[in-house]
Design an enzyme around this catalytic site. Structure first.
Site, mmCIF file in Angstrom:
data_model
loop_
_atom_site.group_PDB
_atom_site.id
_atom_site.type_symbol
_atom_site.label_atom_id
_atom_site.label_comp_id
_atom_site.label_asym_id
_atom_site.label_seq_id
_atom_site.Cartn_x
_atom_site.Cartn_y
_atom_site.Cartn_z
ATOM 1 N N ASN A 125 5.242 3.794 -8.540
ATOM 2 C CA ASN A 125 4.216 3.936 -7.501
ATOM 3 C C ASN A 125 3.084 4.815 -8.051
ATOM 4 O OD1 ASN A 125 3.354 5.358 -4.504
ATOM 5 N ND2 ASN A 125 3.375 3.165 -4.780
ATOM 6 N N LEU A 126 2.581 4.379 -9.171
ATOM 7 C CA LEU A 126 1.680 5.224 -9.958
ATOM 8 C C LEU A 126 0.292 5.304 -9.330
ATOM 9 C CD1 LEU A 126 2.793 3.937 -13.470
ATOM 10 C CD2 LEU A 126 3.758 5.783 -12.093
ATOM 11 N N GLY A 183 -3.123 10.385 -10.570
ATOM 12 C CA GLY A 183 -2.470 11.541 -11.188
ATOM 13 C C GLY A 183 -1.606 11.104 -12.376
ATOM 14 N N HIS A 184 -0.815 10.059 -12.182
ATOM 15 C CA HIS A 184 0.011 9.552 -13.290
ATOM 16 C C HIS A 184 -0.871 9.033 -14.430
ATOM 17 C CE1 HIS A 184 2.912 8.873 -9.832
ATOM 18 N NE2 HIS A 184 3.673 9.521 -10.678
ATOM 19 N N LYS A 220 2.008 19.727 -10.691
ATOM 20 C CA LYS A 220 2.266 19.703 -9.250
ATOM 21 C C LYS A 220 3.736 20.011 -8.961
ATOM 22 C CE LYS A 220 2.572 16.849 -5.329
ATOM 23 N NZ LYS A 220 3.954 16.413 -5.529
#
Ligand code: PAF
Length: 284
Positions: A32-33, A36-37, A151
């Protein structure tokens, strides 16, 4: 981008890259990229000739009443995003490949001390699952460098401890948190938020900033933490913790020594059915 779901195919591809003298950077994910990824992939690209990402929704890091079943799975969008971000290989192990003796019968990696507070206290067993799966992924991919997001501040500390203690020859790189325009830290779980909750969720970042300002202005930590909890509760959150720690996650009054002038404010709070975590590092 190559997509591989068998261990022998993974190993032979990685071996050919290593024989060619190419360094390998690794970005483990649960899919579920989001942007941020993708920024982790960009950082990995700067550190090595080849970038490998994994997508594996790891059952052993979810508690019995957590969101394993409904965790968002978006394989096609993930593959498209990784290709666009410059990933060379997507590693997609099955549960059977990851846990050949079954998830309940696996050899476990348990990291002491740093796992005992905060997320570790609120999500019993969570970090055992994380450390166990990351150790397995490291053995499968054997990267030179692995990139993790800041995070998940405590997760990063857990991984660093494990890598140092088990002497994995892997450099751990920490990537900055990516935020939405209103400050909400990007997370796959943000999509659980209702239209009404979504703007409220940005309060977490605002409260973290207020905590930083209060500590820097010399306010006592217990007061800062109580004010943060009160503000979040008034905004409709159920607060698991809102605390100030040294960056090694010990209490601020631990004394002098390394890191004595660095702090991190950390929050975990639920808004409706969505549990959000975030943190802010700062100097004092
Ligand atoms: O941060 C995550 O997405 C997961 O905890 C990780 C590191 C991929 C292990 O499953």
């Amino acid at each position: 981008m190559l997509t591989v779901d068998q261990l022998d195919a993974l190993r032979s591809t990685l071996q050919s890259w290593r024989r060619a003298g190419e360094r390998i950077a690794f970005v483990p994910t649960m899919g579920n990229l989001h942007a941020g990824h993708h920024s982790l992939i960009a950082l990995a690209r700067e550190r090595a000739e080849r970038v490998v990402a994994s997508v594996f929704v790891n059952p052993t890091q979810f508690g019995p009443n957590e969101d394993f079943g409904r965790y968002p799975r978006t394989p096609q969008a993930d593959a498209d995003g990784l290709t666009a971000a410059g990933c060379d290989l997507l590693w997609l192990p099955s549960v059977e490949t990851m846990y050949p003796y079954g998830a309940d019968n696996t050899v476990q990696v348990r990291v002491p001390r740093v796992t005992e507070t905060l997320e570790g206290a609120h999500r019993p067993g969570h970090f055992d699952g994380v450390a166990t799966v990351v150790a397995r992924l490291f053995n499968q991919v054997q990267p030179d460098v692995a990139v993790f997001g800041r995070k998940d501040f405590q997760q990063l500390a857990v991984i660093r401890y494990m890598v140092a203690d088990l002497a994995f020859p892997i450099e751990i790189v920490a990537a900055p948190t990516r935020r939405e325009a209103d400050g909400l830290a990007m997370s796959s779980r943000n999509q659980y938020l209702s239209a009404e909750e979504r703007p409220q969720a940005a309060q977490i970042h605002q409260v973290l900033q207020a905590m930083r300002e209060a500590v820097q202005a010399g306010q006592a930590h217990p007061q800062v933490e109580a004010d943060a909890t009160q503000r979040l509760t008034a905004a409709g959150f159920a607060v698991d913790y809102a605390v100030v720690r040294r960056t090694d996650l010990t209490l601020p009054e631990t004394g002098s020594g390394q890191g004595a002038d660095a702090r991190v404010a950390l929050i975990a709070a639920r808004l409706g059915r969505t549990r959000l975590i975030d943190n802010l590092e700062f100097a004092v």
